[in-house]
Motif scaffolding. Structure first.
Motif, mmCIF file in Angstrom:
data_model
loop_
_atom_site.group_PDB
_atom_site.id
_atom_site.type_symbol
_atom_site.label_atom_id
_atom_site.label_comp_id
_atom_site.label_asym_id
_atom_site.label_seq_id
_atom_site.Cartn_x
_atom_site.Cartn_y
_atom_site.Cartn_z
ATOM 1 N N ARG A 86 -15.566 -31.199 30.426
ATOM 2 C CA ARG A 86 -14.528 -31.949 29.711
ATOM 3 C C ARG A 86 -14.602 -33.441 30.014
ATOM 4 N NH1 ARG A 86 -8.518 -30.952 31.302
ATOM 5 N NH2 ARG A 86 -8.421 -32.904 30.135
ATOM 6 N N GLU A 90 -14.931 -36.417 27.330
ATOM 7 C CA GLU A 90 -13.965 -37.519 27.271
ATOM 8 C C GLU A 90 -14.647 -38.879 27.369
ATOM 9 O OE1 GLU A 90 -11.378 -36.457 30.446
ATOM 10 O OE2 GLU A 90 -10.250 -34.986 29.253
ATOM 11 N N ALA A 121 -11.428 -37.077 21.554
ATOM 12 C CA ALA A 121 -12.168 -36.157 22.414
ATOM 13 C C ALA A 121 -12.145 -34.729 21.879
ATOM 14 C CB ALA A 121 -11.600 -36.195 23.830
#
Length: 266
Positions: free
Chosen positions: A226, A230, A240
């Protein structure tokens, strides 16, 4: 956010004690799929065993360039046979060239060429490792295209320049970004992340290596993809969530992933 982590090594011993907890964390983080790479073919059985317990995981079989001294005809046959032994195998790799640590460039070229042949014969993509060898890699791929035909796949853990990225994009490859893109001084990688077309963009952790900021220095794991998403989204000036969805769709196309397994996992 529902990304696919396109390069993991969760068969490594560092995950033996807590793999179920690691899986719970990547599921909690929304990760819907993993593509697992092999460093050497003897990892295959352990990797397949993990995949039997983890329906969202697909995997590759191949020989890493730093293992190229073991390349021979028997190993080539083994890779081809193992690649055909399970429908969970979605790629050949990781393979490629690494001139940073090794001094056996011809062995690496021979092993890479042989695995390109297997990938073409089996109509599978290749997962390419390229370190300090971009010019040689591009030349060799061009020679392979002329001699045997085109191959498809991904330049994994991109660490090169935007100009080098364009070379591999012109050859039809996807470009995958790892935690390196979050590092403060990785300006060339960050510039590369801005110019890759959205339909050729992938994300990965390369865990247990290269944990992204803010987890740098720790064991990397799929949940941390993640942070890659991002940072790439920030660099490109996009949402995102949208980038996670786009890169997941790209992974499904690149590796011909079975969406039913991904849906069951999520």
């Amino acid at each position: 956010m529902q990304p696919i982590d396109t390069h993991v090594h969760i068969n490594f011993e560092s995950f033996d004690a807590d793999l179920e907890a690691v899986r719970e964390r990547w599921r909690a983080a929304g990760v819907v799929g993993l593509v697992h790479s092999c460093v050497r073919p003897e990892e295959f059985e352990k990797t397949r065993s993990i995949a039997d317990r983890v329906p969202e995981m697909s995997f590759a079989v191949g020989l890493h360039p730093l293992e190229a001294e073991s390349w021979n005809d028997d190993l080539a046959r083994e890779i081809a046979e193992r690649a055909q032994s399970s429908d969970r195998v979605v790629a050949i790799g990781e393979t490629g060239l690494d001139f940073f640590k090794a001094e056996n460039p011809q062995q690496q070229r021979d092993a890479f060429w042989g695995q390109l042949q297997i990938a073409r014969q089996l109509n599978l993509p290749v997962i390419i490792h390229c370190r300090d060898a971009a010019d040689e890699m591009a030349q060799l791929l061009g020679q392979f295209w002329q001699a045997e035909g085109s191959v498809r796949g991904v330049m994994h853990c991109w660490a090169g320049t935007p100009e080098q990225a364009r070379t591999f994009l012109d050859l039809g490859f996807y470009i995958s970004f790892s935690g390196i893109v979050t590092f403060k001084n990785a300006r060339s990688v960050q510039e590369s992340a801005k110019i890759v077309p959205e339909d050729r963009l992938l994300v990965e952790t390369d865990c247990p290596f290269l944990a992204p900021v803010p987890k740098r220095g720790k064991r990397n794991e799929p949940a941390y993809v993640r942070y890659v998403v991002e940072r790439v989204a920030e660099l490109r000036g996009v949402d995102a969530e949208a980038l996670a969805e786009r890169t997941a769709r790209n992974a499904i196309i690149c590796f011909n992933l079975k969406q039913t397994a991904l849906c069951e996992a999520s």
